[in-house]
Design a protein around this motif. Structure first.
Motif, PDB file in Angstrom:
ATOM      1  N   ARG A 576     -22.769  33.581 -14.499  1.00  0.00           N
ATOM      2  CA  ARG A 576     -23.689  32.771 -15.215  1.00  0.00           C
ATOM      3  C   ARG A 576     -25.109  33.295 -15.478  1.00  0.00           C
ATOM      4  O   ARG A 576     -25.787  33.105 -16.488  1.00  0.00           O
ATOM      5  CB  ARG A 576     -23.734  31.371 -14.533  1.00  0.00           C
ATOM      6  CG  ARG A 576     -22.455  30.536 -14.534  1.00  0.00           C
ATOM      7  CD  ARG A 576     -22.499  29.141 -13.949  1.00  0.00           C
ATOM      8  NE  ARG A 576     -20.990  28.558 -13.946  1.00  0.00           N
ATOM      9  CZ  ARG A 576     -20.891  27.138 -13.860  1.00  0.00           C
ATOM     10  NH1 ARG A 576     -21.989  26.368 -13.835  1.00  0.00           N
ATOM     11  NH2 ARG A 576     -19.882  26.755 -14.043  1.00  0.00           N
ATOM     12  N   PHE A 577     -25.858  33.821 -14.449  1.00  0.00           N
ATOM     13  CA  PHE A 577     -26.870  34.329 -14.232  1.00  0.00           C
ATOM     14  C   PHE A 577     -27.010  35.651 -15.347  1.00  0.00           C
ATOM     15  O   PHE A 577     -27.866  35.520 -16.203  1.00  0.00           O
ATOM     16  CB  PHE A 577     -27.367  34.777 -13.056  1.00  0.00           C
ATOM     17  CG  PHE A 577     -28.064  33.703 -12.270  1.00  0.00           C
ATOM     18  CD1 PHE A 577     -29.473  33.456 -12.355  1.00  0.00           C
ATOM     19  CD2 PHE A 577     -27.269  33.045 -11.446  1.00  0.00           C
ATOM     20  CE1 PHE A 577     -30.119  32.469 -11.681  1.00  0.00           C
ATOM     21  CE2 PHE A 577     -27.712  31.597 -10.835  1.00  0.00           C
ATOM     22  CZ  PHE A 577     -29.175  31.670 -10.979  1.00  0.00           C
ATOM     23  N   ALA A 578     -26.276  36.505 -15.560  1.00  0.00           N
ATOM     24  CA  ALA A 578     -25.984  37.563 -16.152  1.00  0.00           C
ATOM     25  C   ALA A 578     -25.940  37.111 -17.656  1.00  0.00           C
ATOM     26  O   ALA A 578     -26.555  37.579 -18.598  1.00  0.00           O
ATOM     27  CB  ALA A 578     -24.658  38.428 -15.714  1.00  0.00           C
ATOM     28  N   LYS A 579     -25.054  36.147 -17.841  1.00  0.00           N
ATOM     29  CA  LYS A 579     -25.039  35.807 -19.217  1.00  0.00           C
ATOM     30  C   LYS A 579     -26.307  35.175 -19.881  1.00  0.00           C
ATOM     31  O   LYS A 579     -26.689  35.177 -20.986  1.00  0.00           O
ATOM     32  CB  LYS A 579     -23.762  34.641 -19.584  1.00  0.00           C
ATOM     33  CG  LYS A 579     -22.295  35.262 -19.577  1.00  0.00           C
ATOM     34  CD  LYS A 579     -21.242  34.356 -19.628  1.00  0.00           C
ATOM     35  CE  LYS A 579     -20.071  34.483 -18.688  1.00  0.00           C
ATOM     36  NZ  LYS A 579     -19.247  33.410 -18.609  1.00  0.00           N
ATOM     37  N   ARG A 580     -26.913  34.513 -18.965  1.00  0.00           N
ATOM     38  CA  ARG A 580     -28.323  33.640 -19.300  1.00  0.00           C
ATOM     39  C   ARG A 580     -29.284  34.791 -19.487  1.00  0.00           C
ATOM     40  O   ARG A 580     -30.195  34.723 -20.472  1.00  0.00           O
ATOM     41  CB  ARG A 580     -28.751  32.635 -18.265  1.00  0.00           C
ATOM     42  CG  ARG A 580     -29.891  31.949 -18.671  1.00  0.00           C
ATOM     43  CD  ARG A 580     -29.632  30.940 -19.689  1.00  0.00           C
ATOM     44  NE  ARG A 580     -31.075  30.459 -20.191  1.00  0.00           N
ATOM     45  CZ  ARG A 580     -31.140  30.567 -21.673  1.00  0.00           C
ATOM     46  NH1 ARG A 580     -30.409  30.984 -22.481  1.00  0.00           N
ATOM     47  NH2 ARG A 580     -32.487  29.972 -22.026  1.00  0.00           N
ATOM     48  N   LEU A 581     -29.207  35.993 -18.634  1.00  0.00           N
ATOM     49  CA  LEU A 581     -30.391  36.861 -18.802  1.00  0.00           C
ATOM     50  C   LEU A 581     -30.164  37.538 -20.078  1.00  0.00           C
ATOM     51  O   LEU A 581     -31.014  38.108 -20.754  1.00  0.00           O
ATOM     52  CB  LEU A 581     -30.191  37.627 -17.740  1.00  0.00           C
ATOM     53  CG  LEU A 581     -30.820  37.494 -16.360  1.00  0.00           C
ATOM     54  CD1 LEU A 581     -30.624  38.169 -14.934  1.00  0.00           C
ATOM     55  CD2 LEU A 581     -32.467  37.605 -16.516  1.00  0.00           C
ATOM     56  N   ARG A 582     -28.668  37.604 -20.540  1.00  0.00           N
ATOM     57  CA  ARG A 582     -28.401  38.533 -21.583  1.00  0.00           C
ATOM     58  C   ARG A 582     -29.189  37.695 -22.970  1.00  0.00           C
ATOM     59  O   ARG A 582     -29.742  38.345 -23.698  1.00  0.00           O
ATOM     60  CB  ARG A 582     -26.988  38.594 -21.842  1.00  0.00           C
ATOM     61  CG  ARG A 582     -26.559  39.221 -23.218  1.00  0.00           C
ATOM     62  CD  ARG A 582     -25.081  39.626 -23.211  1.00  0.00           C
ATOM     63  NE  ARG A 582     -24.647  39.811 -24.436  1.00  0.00           N
ATOM     64  CZ  ARG A 582     -24.872  40.713 -25.344  1.00  0.00           C
ATOM     65  NH1 ARG A 582     -25.441  41.843 -24.766  1.00  0.00           N
ATOM     66  NH2 ARG A 582     -24.467  40.872 -26.479  1.00  0.00           N
ATOM     67  N   PHE A 600     -19.582  40.361 -18.753  1.00  0.00           N
ATOM     68  CA  PHE A 600     -19.355  39.211 -17.460  1.00  0.00           C
ATOM     69  C   PHE A 600     -18.496  38.083 -17.807  1.00  0.00           C
ATOM     70  O   PHE A 600     -18.551  37.051 -17.412  1.00  0.00           O
ATOM     71  CB  PHE A 600     -20.883  38.736 -17.096  1.00  0.00           C
ATOM     72  CG  PHE A 600     -21.603  39.780 -16.368  1.00  0.00           C
ATOM     73  CD1 PHE A 600     -21.517  39.588 -14.838  1.00  0.00           C
ATOM     74  CD2 PHE A 600     -22.279  40.805 -16.843  1.00  0.00           C
ATOM     75  CE1 PHE A 600     -22.217  40.589 -13.813  1.00  0.00           C
ATOM     76  CE2 PHE A 600     -23.024  41.604 -16.177  1.00  0.00           C
ATOM     77  CZ  PHE A 600     -22.991  41.478 -14.731  1.00  0.00           C
ATOM     78  N   GLU A 601     -17.816  38.290 -18.928  1.00  0.00           N
ATOM     79  CA  GLU A 601     -16.965  37.261 -19.543  1.00  0.00           C
ATOM     80  C   GLU A 601     -15.582  37.191 -18.795  1.00  0.00           C
ATOM     81  O   GLU A 601     -14.574  37.124 -19.346  1.00  0.00           O
ATOM     82  CB  GLU A 601     -16.611  37.634 -21.039  1.00  0.00           C
ATOM     83  CG  GLU A 601     -17.800  37.962 -21.888  1.00  0.00           C
ATOM     84  CD  GLU A 601     -18.723  36.556 -22.000  1.00  0.00           C
ATOM     85  OE1 GLU A 601     -18.001  35.564 -22.108  1.00  0.00           O
ATOM     86  OE2 GLU A 601     -19.961  36.695 -21.934  1.00  0.00           O
ATOM     87  N   TRP A 602     -15.560  37.034 -17.625  1.00  0.00           N
ATOM     88  CA  TRP A 602     -14.414  36.786 -16.797  1.00  0.00           C
ATOM     89  C   TRP A 602     -13.953  35.500 -16.882  1.00  0.00           C
ATOM     90  O   TRP A 602     -14.756  34.495 -16.724  1.00  0.00           O
ATOM     91  CB  TRP A 602     -14.631  37.224 -15.241  1.00  0.00           C
ATOM     92  CG  TRP A 602     -15.167  38.507 -14.938  1.00  0.00           C
ATOM     93  CD1 TRP A 602     -14.743  39.919 -15.542  1.00  0.00           C
ATOM     94  CD2 TRP A 602     -16.540  38.984 -14.535  1.00  0.00           C
ATOM     95  NE1 TRP A 602     -15.549  40.779 -15.196  1.00  0.00           N
ATOM     96  CE2 TRP A 602     -16.696  40.467 -14.368  1.00  0.00           C
ATOM     97  CE3 TRP A 602     -17.464  38.378 -13.843  1.00  0.00           C
ATOM     98  CZ2 TRP A 602     -17.538  41.133 -13.906  1.00  0.00           C
ATOM     99  CZ3 TRP A 602     -18.416  38.907 -13.310  1.00  0.00           C
ATOM    100  CH2 TRP A 602     -18.550  40.560 -13.320  1.00  0.00           C
ATOM    101  N   ARG A 603     -12.590  35.114 -16.818  1.00  0.00           N
ATOM    102  CA  ARG A 603     -12.126  33.941 -16.807  1.00  0.00           C
ATOM    103  C   ARG A 603     -11.230  33.369 -15.611  1.00  0.00           C
ATOM    104  O   ARG A 603     -10.780  32.370 -15.223  1.00  0.00           O
ATOM    105  CB  ARG A 603     -11.169  33.790 -18.063  1.00  0.00           C
ATOM    106  CG  ARG A 603     -11.750  33.694 -19.394  1.00  0.00           C
ATOM    107  CD  ARG A 603     -10.661  34.051 -20.632  1.00  0.00           C
ATOM    108  NE  ARG A 603     -10.211  35.285 -20.430  1.00  0.00           N
ATOM    109  CZ  ARG A 603      -9.138  35.854 -20.835  1.00  0.00           C
ATOM    110  NH1 ARG A 603      -8.651  35.130 -21.889  1.00  0.00           N
ATOM    111  NH2 ARG A 603      -8.621  36.998 -20.478  1.00  0.00           N
ATOM    112  N   SER A 604     -11.097  34.596 -14.795  1.00  0.00           N
ATOM    113  CA  SER A 604     -10.392  34.248 -13.548  1.00  0.00           C
ATOM    114  C   SER A 604     -10.675  35.090 -12.421  1.00  0.00           C
ATOM    115  O   SER A 604     -11.238  36.193 -12.611  1.00  0.00           O
ATOM    116  CB  SER A 604      -8.773  34.345 -13.916  1.00  0.00           C
ATOM    117  OG  SER A 604      -8.517  35.698 -13.900  1.00  0.00           O
ATOM    118  N   ASP A 605     -10.370  34.800 -11.098  1.00  0.00           N
ATOM    119  CA  ASP A 605     -10.573  35.871 -10.017  1.00  0.00           C
ATOM    120  C   ASP A 605      -9.784  37.112 -10.347  1.00  0.00           C
ATOM    121  O   ASP A 605     -10.427  38.150 -10.199  1.00  0.00           O
ATOM    122  CB  ASP A 605      -9.985  35.179  -8.694  1.00  0.00           C
ATOM    123  CG  ASP A 605     -10.493  33.903  -8.635  1.00  0.00           C
ATOM    124  OD1 ASP A 605     -11.544  33.434  -8.654  1.00  0.00           O
ATOM    125  OD2 ASP A 605      -9.725  32.833  -8.290  1.00  0.00           O
TER     126      ASP A 605
END
Lengths: 828, 176
Positions: A576-582, A600-605
């Protein structure tokens, strides 16, 4: 009346591994709806057992501690039972005191674990206040970006988990590494209780050894097991109980005969090098007889002298493995080692006598230890010795030289890469390290200093609690309080203002010495109390995660319940932080920086697990964690046996590695192992510690104990554990206690030039006169308050075990009437 | 030193697992006359929550540091009564020195034995040790609970078992 509900035959089943210590025992999870129950007949329950009769010893008994009722996010309630897995070759159905209580650590709104963090919070005028994920991530990302842009990435400091089990896992470690290293690019990084970002075993790495070389099987096959600075009965419990103890008892002779053919075999021996007579010594003697166990109770900080003196005897008696040394070691390093470490220019008798005086160990015992480690067996067969070490050595006087000494002793007699041998740390946490490369060099930056001195403008703490566990802990807390307060005032002054205004005010506060603090964790820890943003994380059992244990056994720890409230996995917080920083850098028309936060677009573990996997190619150069070709599906099929890393691709099929260096290859450019010569036979305490030693009466050792894990972050919420260690205790010799007028259970105060801490007196002959031992990281008193900020300059690893202090009696301690002060090192 | 949120308020030092319920069983008391040992069946149903009331030993026969093996609440549940030379949490009799426990280790069910020189109950399998003076609590080892404690009371000159606090190893309920 106490009663444990019977799991019905159709209970949901999951596999997991204990969240706590390095051993990683396998556990079975059974889950079924509240209001339902199975029957006592074998066909009526999930255990397949006849519960109409008492179960015999060593059965799949569900102890009350193994059961809890949980509540999912949708309000549905379930029984959960977590019991040790009899099919797992790590523990064969044994639970440790900690693992048996795994169910007690689960979130439940009607139990004390309701203290878990549920929602993101921001520090308001009075207390932490609920905020939304969006607002928390937006504010945090804007502050981080502003600091990076103005002062550079190194002013974003972090201290994070980097282990396995409940302390990380491949998924969370990968995400954190991507955010901080390839994303933010900070070198101001550090690992849970440590001041820097570093290996604890740099010397083993420089020698070409993996930290964990052997399989647990090797402890069943060894002629001699050497334990340096570790207490496996208490802190690697089922490795000791299920593998080492049977060897000492002679219960593994058939396995030895099957493995070694004509080679003579006998019950194993054990050497324990530890200033304390621990429960490990007592239990080993009970298992194998006192004549097969040697306890070398050395003086503090003298490990290097002792290990090197033992090695010198081995060389002198020509018990070293010339064939191994010639074929698999860089010979010139062996020659340097002989000269500078083993002092071959001086007579062996003189070297041993000198070391004996230094260590407080008789010369003949040093010679006997050498015999147990390396004297050939009848028929000329080489003795198989497994050498293990942990914090007593790692956090000893000189980290680098300590590890170099045990590695040298192991290599000298060829005790690595063969059944029944190994040179490995025992481990504390499990492992699960996979990250992009740390951007800094060696020695790594000291983050604690950066926080104290004011260089770090942001301090982001994840899954650790430096206020309790770092060295000079009081100074760390003071910095968080004072520097945090400046930013807090700025946030209060701009309460309700647009976020841009608030960030500008925070930056102005930083110019005046302020520091913005983020903490992501599962509880509101002592460190989190100082945080401006508190981010609730999911824990073990609330996400799928993968880790390796002390023999590199990789398994899937399956998710079986929801996290509380809005808590999410640490990897998802990082994302979430990476996406917002981007987004913020794109808004800023700075694609170069924005692209650092791509992918950082992971959808699952499993998405994260697979993403991290591409760090490994399945070849010979993969590190010990390598898991090329492994999927969750494969791990589900393998259950709690898992697969031992590094996983190599053989004919495109993932293939595990039972023990490392069996091929004679080491992780050096030449492929051969290196000795690391010591500059001095024994480096001395150094001026600071020497002054403390002279000034104060007691050496204050510290460490982990049987009942509790780390800072009791879970166990403080479980009465069984908390009631055993309600306060930090300090073991002291009964005669020392008498001389201070101290009775068992009295409150005492320890003080030195670094700080002051209070503890409960636990008189015991486990420690020698003048020595003491204090529980590490107990929330009501941190041993780190006495530990100076001196570090080994080669590795930035502190001498955590090195504190000297005076002790005075305060008086009787209320609330200890129920606490036992009977000896904790009696087994037979 | 730093103190964190720890436990749950006033309960934090409470001996939470042990409640030391004072057993009521008045009817049972009447049935036990001095020197008379009624059968287990005769006394059944008069202890705590359905447990039998079972005479163990005459108080006058119990010197300090004496142990008495018995079974409770049924023949498949070995137990040990101790008269210690110190007062014990939850103890009955002179100086609260008499206690009794199931001898099945709550780790894996091996039989614990009393070691008077250490004043500890020790399991021979994995070396869990329990303190009989502290309600059978785990001193060190791998059990996840104290030894199941046999609730006692004194009736005339007789030490009588009236219930069990804690689950006995190998059972989902103590009365099976």
């Amino acid at each position: 009346m106490t009663r444990v509900p019977i799991p019905p035959a159709d209970a949901e089943r999951r596999n997991t591994v204990c969240q706590f210590c390095i051993v990683g025992c396998g556990y079975r999870v059974l889950k079924w709806p509240e209001g339902r129950e199975g029957g006592p007949a074998p066909g009526e329950n999930a255990l397949g057992l006849d519960l109409r009769e008492p179960l015999p010893p060593n059965s799949d008994w569900i102890a009350p501690a193994m059961h809890r009722i949980i509540t999912e996010r949708d309000g549905r309630r379930f029984h959960v039972a977590i019991l040790p897995d009899g099919r797992c070759s790590v523990n064969h159905g044994l639970a440790s005191v900690r693992g048996a209580g795994l169910a007690q650590t689960l979130y439940a709104p009607d139990q004390e674990t309701k203290a878990r963090l549920h929602v993101p919070m921001i520090l308001g005028p009075q207390r932490h206040e609920r905020t939304s994920w969006w607002e928390a991530v937006d504010l945090g990302s804007r502050v981080v970006k502003a600091v990076m842009d103005r002062w550079g990435p190194d002013t974003v400091g972090m201290k994070f988990f980097d282990h396995g089990g409940g302390g990380g896992g491949f998924e969370n470690n990968w995400a954190v590494g991507r955010l901080f290293f390839s994303g933010i690019g900070t070198r101001t990084a550090s690992i849970h209780n440590r001041p820097a970002y570093n290996s604890e075993v740099h010397a083993a790495g420089d020698a070409g050894l993996a930290p964990l070389t052997n399989a647990y099987l090797d402890a069943r096959l060894a002629d001699t097991v050497v334990i340096v600075g570790a207490n496996p009965y208490e802190t690697q419990t089922n490795y000791f109980l299920d593998h080492m103890a049977p060897n000492l008892q002679g219960a593994t002779l058939r396995s030895k005969q099957a493995a070694f053919g004509a080679e003579p075999v006998e019950p194993g021996r054990m050497i324990v090098i530890d200033p304390r007579r621990t429960m490990t010594v007592a239990a080993a003697e009970a298992a194998g007889g006192a004549d097969r166990v040697m306890h070398l109770d050395l003086e503090p900080g003298t490990d290097i002298a002792l290990l090197n003196a033992i090695a010198r005897v081995i060389l002198d008696r020509r018990w070293h493995d010339v064939d191994f040394l010639r074929r698999h070691c860089e010979w010139q390093t062996f020659e340097s080692y002989q000269r500078s470490t083993l002092q071959v220019d001086r007579p062996a008798g003189e070297v041993v006598a000198h070391a004996a005086r230094r260590c407080g160990i008789a010369p003949e015992r040093i010679r006997e230890a050498a015999r147990w480690i390396a004297a050939p067996k009848p028929g000329g067969f080489r003795r198989r010795t497994l050498l293990h070490y942990e914090k007593g050595l790692i956090w000893g006087l000189k980290n680098y030289e300590n590890i170099a000494a045990i590695v040298g002793l192991g290599l000298l007699a060829g005790n690595v890469g063969k059944p029944g041998t190994g040179i490995s740390r025992l481990g504390g946490h499990q492992e699960g390290y996979v990250r992009p490369p740390y951007p800094g060099g060696r020695p790594a930056l000291n983050v604690d200093e950066s926080v104290r001195r004011g260089e770090a403008k942001v301090f982001w703490v994840g899954g650790c609690n430096p206020v309790l566990t770092t060295l000079r802990a009081e100074a760390m807390e003071r910095a968080l309080k004072q520097r945090g307060r400046i930013v807090t005032d700025a946030l209060h002054a701009t309460h309700g203002a647009p976020v841009g205004e608030r960030v500008a005010a925070v930056v102005e506060a930083m110019k005046r010495g302020g520091m913005f603090i983020l903490v992501q964790d599962i509880y509101l820890t002592a460190t989190a109390r100082h945080a401006h943003l508190v981010l609730p994380a999911a824990q073990w059992g609330e996400m799928n995660l993968t880790s390796i244990n002390g023999e590199r056994r990789l398994r899937l720890y399956e998710r079986f319940m929801d996290p509380p409230g809005e808590a999410i996995p640490d990897w998802a917080i990082a994302a979430r932080f990476a996406k917002r920083l981007r987004e913020l850098y794109l808004d800023d028309r700075n694609p170069l920086m924005a692209n650092r936060f791509l992918d950082f677009e992971w959808r699952s573990d499993e998405d994260v697990f697979i993403h991290a996997r591409y760090q490994f190619d399945g070849g010979a150069n993969d590190p010990m964690e390598g898991y090329a070709g492994v999927t969750y599906d494969l791990l589900r099929r393998l259950g709690n046996e898992g697969i031992q890393t590094p996983v190599r691709m053989v004919n495109r099929v993932p293939s595990g590695t039972v023990r490392l260096h069996e091929d004679g290859r080491f992780f050096t450019p030449s492929g051969k192992a290196r000795f690391i010569p010591a500059p001095l036979p024994w480096p001395g305490y150094g001026a600071a510690f020497e002054a403390q030693r002279r000034r104060y009466r007691f050496w204050v050792n510290n460490g982990r104990t049987n009942h509790i894990w780390q800072t009791l972050y879970h166990h403080r919420h479980v009465p069984f554990y908390r009631d055993r260690v309600p306060l930090p205790y300090i073991e002291m010799h009964p005669e020392d206690a008498r001389s201070l007028g101290v009775e068992p259970g009295d409150l005492v105060e320890l003080s030195n030039d670094v700080g002051t801490v209070r503890a409960t007196a636990y008189p015991t002959t486990a420690v020698k006169r003048g020595h003491t031992f204090m529980v590490f990281g107990q929330p009501r008193g941190a041993a780190g308050d006495l530990v100076s900020d001196h570090v080994d300059p080669t590795t930035t690893i502190p001498y955590y075990k090195g504190a000297w202090a005076d002790i005075r009696r305060i008086g009787p301690q209320p609330g200890t009437r129920h606490v036992s002060f009977r000896p904790q090192n009696v087994a037979g | 030193m730093t103190e964190e949120a720890y436990g749950s308020g006033p309960e934090r030092h409470r001996l939470t697992r042990r409640r030391f319920i004072r057993t009521t069983g008045a009817a049972g008391a009447g049935a036990v006359a001095a020197g008379m040992i009624p059968s287990r069946a005769a006394a059944a149903g008069t202890g705590t929550a359905g447990y039998p009331v079972q005479p163990i030993v005459e108080l006058s026969a119990l010197a300090p540091e004496t142990t008495v093996p018995f079974t409770y609440p049924d023949d498949r549940a070995p137990a040990l009564l101790l008269r210690m030379s110190e007062s014990a949490l939850g103890g009955v009799g002179p100086d609260s020195s008499i206690v009794a426990f199931s001898t099945l280790c709550t780790h894996k069910g091996c039989p614990v034995s009393y070691r008077p020189e250490h004043r500890l109950l020790i399991c021979p399998c994995h070396w869990s040790t329990f303190d009989p003076a502290k309600a059978g609590g785990l001193v060190i080892g791998q059990a996840s609970q104290a030894l199941a404690r046999i609730e006692l009371r004194i009736e005339s000159d007789m030490v009588v078992a009236t219930g069990v606090d804690g689950l006995i190893y190998g059972r989902h309920t103590n009365l099976i």
